[in-house]
Scaffold this motif. Structure first.
Motif, PDB file in Angstrom:
ATOM      1  N   GLU A  58     -54.160 102.506 -46.716  1.00  0.00           N
ATOM      2  CA  GLU A  58     -53.457 103.527 -45.935  1.00  0.00           C
ATOM      3  C   GLU A  58     -52.419 102.902 -45.013  1.00  0.00           C
ATOM      4  O   GLU A  58     -51.439 103.545 -44.657  1.00  0.00           O
ATOM      5  CB  GLU A  58     -54.463 104.343 -45.118  1.00  0.00           C
ATOM      6  CG  GLU A  58     -55.413 105.151 -45.980  1.00  0.00           C
ATOM      7  CD  GLU A  58     -56.385 105.971 -45.165  1.00  0.00           C
ATOM      8  OE1 GLU A  58     -56.313 105.913 -43.912  1.00  0.00           O
ATOM      9  OE2 GLU A  58     -57.221 106.668 -45.759  1.00  0.00           O
ATOM     10  N   THR A  59     -52.657 101.676 -44.610  1.00  0.00           N
ATOM     11  CA  THR A  59     -51.699 100.919 -43.802  1.00  0.00           C
ATOM     12  C   THR A  59     -51.583  99.520 -44.394  1.00  0.00           C
ATOM     13  O   THR A  59     -52.596  98.883 -44.671  1.00  0.00           O
ATOM     14  CB  THR A  59     -52.162 100.816 -42.334  1.00  0.00           C
ATOM     15  OG1 THR A  59     -52.319 102.122 -41.787  1.00  0.00           O
ATOM     16  CG2 THR A  59     -51.134 100.048 -41.499  1.00  0.00           C
ATOM     17  N   ALA A  84     -46.604 101.804 -52.671  1.00  0.00           N
ATOM     18  CA  ALA A  84     -47.564 102.179 -51.630  1.00  0.00           C
ATOM     19  C   ALA A  84     -46.953 103.192 -50.672  1.00  0.00           C
ATOM     20  O   ALA A  84     -47.597 104.182 -50.293  1.00  0.00           O
ATOM     21  CB  ALA A  84     -48.025 100.935 -50.873  1.00  0.00           C
ATOM     22  N   ALA A  89     -48.622 105.532 -47.934  1.00  0.00           N
ATOM     23  CA  ALA A  89     -49.121 104.453 -47.076  1.00  0.00           C
ATOM     24  C   ALA A  89     -48.107 104.117 -45.990  1.00  0.00           C
ATOM     25  O   ALA A  89     -46.901 104.266 -46.182  1.00  0.00           O
ATOM     26  CB  ALA A  89     -49.418 103.201 -47.904  1.00  0.00           C
TER      27      ALA A  89
END
Length: 306
Positions: A58-59, A84, A89
């Motif tokens: 997510e990060t 991503a 993300a």
């Protein structure tokens, strides 16, 4: 991480977001492929994951690396970062990691920063990026950049504050023995014309003020505590924090109010009185101006699902 990854740039996000009971994150360190990654400054890293880790992250943090102005990141890395981001993300570059992020084109037309030594090189190599050399970090929503290594802490705490709230961010800052918050707009490097010991005096004044937020705090009172003139205090304080003294006091009051909203059932009126903002109406006004939300909505954000 890329070849030549800088140790602090790698370690900072790993430590801030480390997998532990109090943190709802799972941290994975990856390279272009699993295995040995030669780092900078005499270190090397053995990473367990390749670019497949970006499929679920997510990060994604991109640490700084060696020779970013002369070497291009691998095409596979650029593609994985772009993919991503496309699926939602958040991409965050620390120091010269901004070069790899810029190579994706995702910084084109946006503000970004990097280590002050490389800001001109970043601007020359990626002219569509609006490089700001005078800040600690830049948050452009899905893409974030920070200056040299220590400002990576500021960026991580900024992200943590947005994800989990002020209480969690302050807890992490205490664990790291770091400043709870520094303005992203604070200058990276300011030539000092005043002896450095004055910085310790100003730090003591900030601590003094944090213990008295419920009381009237004026520029004159702060300067008097620091034993300097209000003019000197204002100038040096802005250099140290990125805020004017009164802006800093206001942000400190709002942050304490945020923590009380997250952790207590006190009324908005009581919180406003406790943090020195007087009335609930004033607290609501300040919240709207600074955070773009209301105290009640902020509290609901951090109590949902409990």
């Amino acid at each position: 991480m890329l070849e030549g990854a800088k140790p602090l740039d790698v370690g900072i996000p790993a430590q801030v977001f480390t997998t532990r009971a109090s943190m709802p994150y799972e941290v994975r360190v990856c390279g272009a492929a699993p295995g040995l990654v030669t780092g900078g400054d005499g270190l090397a890293y053995h990473v367990a994951h390749g670019l497949g880790a970006l499929d679920w992250a997510e990060t994604v943090f991109i640490p700084g690396y060696r020779h970013p102005d002369r070497e291009e990141p691998p095409a596979a890395v650029v593609g994985a970062l772009h993919a991503a981001h496309a699926r939602g993300a958040r991409l965050a570059a620390i120091s010269t990691g901004a070069f790899a992020l810029a190579a994706t084109g995702l910084l084109d037309g946006r503000r970004a920063t990097t280590h002050w030594h490389y800001t001109r090189a970043l601007a020359a190599k990626h002219p569509r990026v609006r490089v700001d050399e005078n800040v600690l970090f830049v948050d452009e929503g899905g893409v974030l950049t920070s200056a040299g290594a220590a400002s990576g802490i500021d960026l991580c705490l900024h992200i943590l504050r947005g994800d989990l709230g002020v209480a969690a961010s302050n807890h992490a800052a205490r664990r790291l023995v770091a400043a709870p918050y520094r303005s992203g707009g604070q200058a990276q490097y300011v030539p000092r014309s005043v002896p450095e010991p004055l910085g310790e005096r100003f730090a003591a004044t900030r601590e003094w003020a944090l213990g008295r937020l419920g009381e009237p705090l004026t520029l004159q009172a702060l300067a008097r505590h620091a034993a300097v003139s209000p003019r000197t205090f204002s100038r040096r304080f802005a250099e140290d924090t990125g805020y004017t003294p009164m802006q800093w006091v206001m942000r400190a009051r709002i942050d304490v109010a945020r923590e009380l909203l997250e952790r207590s059932q006190l009324s908005v009126e009581q919180i406003a009185a406790d943090v020195g903002l007087g009335t609930g109406a004033n607290l609501r006004l300040r919240f709207q101006r600074v955070l773009g939300t209301t105290p009640s909505e902020y509290r609901r954000t951090f109590t949902r699902g409990e």
